[in-house]
Motif scaffolding. Structure first.
Motif, PDB file in Angstrom:
ATOM      1  N   LEU A 151      -1.932   8.154 -12.180  1.00 36.54           N
ATOM      2  CA  LEU A 151      -2.594   8.265 -10.874  1.00 36.54           C
ATOM      3  C   LEU A 151      -2.358   7.009 -10.045  1.00 36.54           C
ATOM      4  N   TYR A 152      -2.497   5.837 -10.682  1.00 34.46           N
ATOM      5  CA  TYR A 152      -2.272   4.580  -9.954  1.00 34.46           C
ATOM      6  C   TYR A 152      -0.829   4.490  -9.447  1.00 34.46           C
ATOM      7  N   LEU A 153       0.133   4.803 -10.301  1.00 39.62           N
ATOM      8  CA  LEU A 153       1.540   4.722  -9.895  1.00 39.62           C
ATOM      9  C   LEU A 153       1.865   5.735  -8.800  1.00 39.62           C
ATOM     10  N   ALA A 154       1.277   6.935  -8.929  1.00 39.97           N
ATOM     11  CA  ALA A 154       1.518   7.962  -7.911  1.00 39.97           C
ATOM     12  C   ALA A 154       0.927   7.539  -6.568  1.00 39.97           C
ATOM     13  N   GLU A 155      -0.276   6.986  -6.595  1.00 40.67           N
ATOM     14  CA  GLU A 155      -0.891   6.532  -5.347  1.00 40.67           C
ATOM     15  C   GLU A 155      -0.107   5.387  -4.718  1.00 40.67           C
ATOM     16  N   THR A 156       0.329   4.445  -5.552  1.00 36.99           N
ATOM     17  CA  THR A 156       1.086   3.311  -5.020  1.00 36.99           C
ATOM     18  C   THR A 156       2.385   3.786  -4.368  1.00 36.99           C
ATOM     19  N   GLY A 157       3.094   4.691  -5.040  1.00 42.57           N
ATOM     20  CA  GLY A 157       4.333   5.207  -4.469  1.00 42.57           C
ATOM     21  C   GLY A 157       4.108   6.017  -3.208  1.00 42.57           C
ATOM     22  N   ALA A 158       3.074   6.867  -3.222  1.00 40.30           N
ATOM     23  CA  ALA A 158       2.802   7.701  -2.049  1.00 40.30           C
ATOM     24  C   ALA A 158       2.360   6.857  -0.858  1.00 40.30           C
ATOM     25  N   VAL A 159       1.535   5.841  -1.108  1.00 43.02           N
ATOM     26  CA  VAL A 159       1.087   4.962  -0.020  1.00 43.02           C
ATOM     27  C   VAL A 159       2.272   4.178   0.545  1.00 43.02           C
ATOM     28  N   PHE A 160       3.154   3.708  -0.324  1.00 41.20           N
ATOM     29  CA  PHE A 160       4.335   2.987   0.154  1.00 41.20           C
ATOM     30  C   PHE A 160       5.177   3.865   1.089  1.00 41.20           C
ATOM     31  N   LEU A 161       5.455   5.095   0.667  1.00 43.81           N
ATOM     32  CA  LEU A 161       6.281   5.984   1.483  1.00 43.81           C
ATOM     33  C   LEU A 161       5.607   6.322   2.807  1.00 43.81           C
ATOM     34  N   ALA A 162       4.290   6.604   2.743  1.00 40.79           N
ATOM     35  CA  ALA A 162       3.583   6.977   3.964  1.00 40.79           C
ATOM     36  C   ALA A 162       3.502   5.808   4.942  1.00 40.79           C
ATOM     37  N   VAL A 163       3.156   4.630   4.447  1.00 37.18           N
ATOM     38  CA  VAL A 163       3.048   3.462   5.327  1.00 37.18           C
ATOM     39  C   VAL A 163       4.418   3.075   5.873  1.00 37.18           C
ATOM     40  N   TYR A 164       5.438   3.155   5.038  1.00 42.97           N
ATOM     41  CA  TYR A 164       6.787   2.823   5.506  1.00 42.97           C
ATOM     42  C   TYR A 164       7.212   3.766   6.637  1.00 42.97           C
TER      43      TYR A 164
END
Length: 446
Positions: free
Chosen positions: A16-29
């Motif tokens: 869950l942590y890794l998925a959130e970190t990756g999803a937040v990175f893509l969305a913010v980018y």
């Protein structure tokens, strides 16, 4: 479970942590590159820098809000409260971070702040929805092969109690080891993660065969320790300290911990200096008596030292000097003291103990000599917690409420000994992040 630097973390929460970190990175980018307005767009390099920083901070903030705790995920009110706190913290950190990372821009670009927050919320929501779906489909569960002595007992016992939530037990009789039923192909087909058996049930050759198949081999006690992140003092072997990290710390490790303690204590002291001045003035006005409270505590290797706190109780709270457990709604606590205890402001002067070397930022809670003597007589291995410096916060403090009985002390010792056994900078970081949750939501204070 997944072992990270000696600490066992639930695999589904790690995913869950890794998925959130990756999803937040893509969305913010994406929001940073394309922007929500012409003045909010970043070039690819700046967008990547902002997205990485925000994604890492988002994971820490979500953890500090308690949103990775399994019990919180099933409580809607606590989930909403944690989400509100996380959003507020992200708002503050985003505004400050954008000024540091992009000083040439308008420091008050609310378009960019809004874009970053929107990216965080969207990324977290998508990741949690995806992980929730995967969990319901059984993709994030771990299967345990539990070997028992008799088929009649395969449906109960302490092993069954210990494997709830994301761990799925597969029970089989111990005889299946010798009759050739547990082949490598069968273990892989069943997606077995670990084998749980009593120490005397398996030969060393059998253990090695399981390990070669990529499985962990655990005793029931080790399974409890992995899943619950605590130990049972009564079941610890006499020589357990020979492999405990807290007891085997090198000189360089001790030096590194000391440097980090000094840096952290100095930074926190400077940041909270206005709180110190305000608290000191209010303590003086609230009730007669000194501003600071001094008390003898037991530290590293049983050495006594003087602990400092803001006074939160009336003078002469303990008649005759006999130690007493603090109770809920304790009448000895002053009006201001109750607020300081809830917010942990009364513990800020312990930073002076850290700078003096009596304490660390992270470690077991320092107890009074009278309690240590009393508890050491009735709880096995109680004195082993003194192998590391006591701390302002610790693994027991963030996982168990305030102790006011021998049984509470036994439970807190279970967490303290886990910390002594698996001490690392990674575990210290988890404790510091969890401390924010404890303070914000006033967990376990009295």
């Amino acid at each position: 479970m997944t072992s990270l630097f000696g600490h066992d973390v639930r695999s589904d929460l790690l995913v869950l942590y890794l998925a959130e970190t990756g999803a937040v990175f893509l969305a913010v980018y994406a929001f940073a590159v394309f922007g929500v307005a012409p003045d909010a767009a970043f070039n690819a390099r700046d967008a990547g820098l902002v997205a990485v920083a925000v994604a890492l901070c988002c994971g820490i903030v979500v953890g500090a809000s308690g949103l990775y705790r399994p019990e919180v995920l099933s409580r809607s009110r606590r989930l909403v409260a944690g989400g509100f706190v996380a959003t507020l913290l992200l708002l503050i950190l985003t505004w400050l971070g954008l000024q540091l990372l992009t000083p040439a821009r308008d420091p008050f670009s609310w378009n960019m702040v809004g874009a970053v927050l929107l990216g965080c919320v969207l990324g977290v929501a998508v990741a949690r929805l995806g992980c929730s779906t995967a969990s319901r489909c059984g993709l994030l569960t771990r299967r345990l092969l539990i070997l028992r002595d008799a088929p009649a007992n395969l449906t109960g016992g302490r092993e069954a109690e210990a494997v709830r939530d994301f761990l799925v037990p597969v029970f089989m009789p111990i005889e299946s080891v010798s009759d050739g039923a547990l082949t490598t192909e069968w273990l892989r087909a069943q997606r077995i993660w670990a084998v749980v058996a009593e120490p005397a049930s398996l030969t060393e050759a059998t253990r090695e065969r399981f390990r070669e198949a990529g499985l962990r081999v655990l005793t029931p006690d080790e399974l409890d320790e992995c899943r619950l992140n605590r130990v049972v003092p009564e079941r610890l072997p006499a020589n357990w300290l020979h492999t405990a990290r807290g007891a085997q710390s090198s000189r360089f490790g001790a030096f590194l911990h000391r440097v980090l303690d000094i840096v952290a204590a100095t930074a926190i002291l400077l940041a909270t200096l206005p709180v110190w001045l305000t608290a000191a003035a209010l303590v003086r006005l609230d009730s007669p008596g000194p501003i600071f409270y001094r008390q003898v505590r037991v530290g590293l290797r049983g050495q006594h030292f003087t602990l400092y706190k803001f006074r939160s109780m009336v003078v002469d709270a303990e008649v005759g000097g006999a130690p007493r457990w603090a109770t809920r709604n304790d009448p000895r606590v002053t009006r201001l003291g109750r607020f300081m205890r809830l917010t942990r402001i009364d513990e800020l002067p312990q930073l002076l103990n850290v700078l003096r070397g009596d304490m660390a930022i992270v470690g077991p809670r320092p107890e009074r000599p009278g309690f240590v003597e009393q508890l050491g007589r009735v709880i096995p291995h109680y004195d082993d917690r003194a192998l590391v410096k006591p701390g302002i916060t610790g693994w027991a403090q963030v996982n168990y409420p305030y102790g006011a009985s021998v049984e509470d002390a036994r439970m807190k010792l279970a967490y303290d000994l886990y910390y002594v056994n698996r001490r690392s900078l990674f575990l210290d970081l988890i404790i510091l992040v969890s401390t924010v949750r404890v303070v914000l939501f006033q967990e376990g204070a009295r």
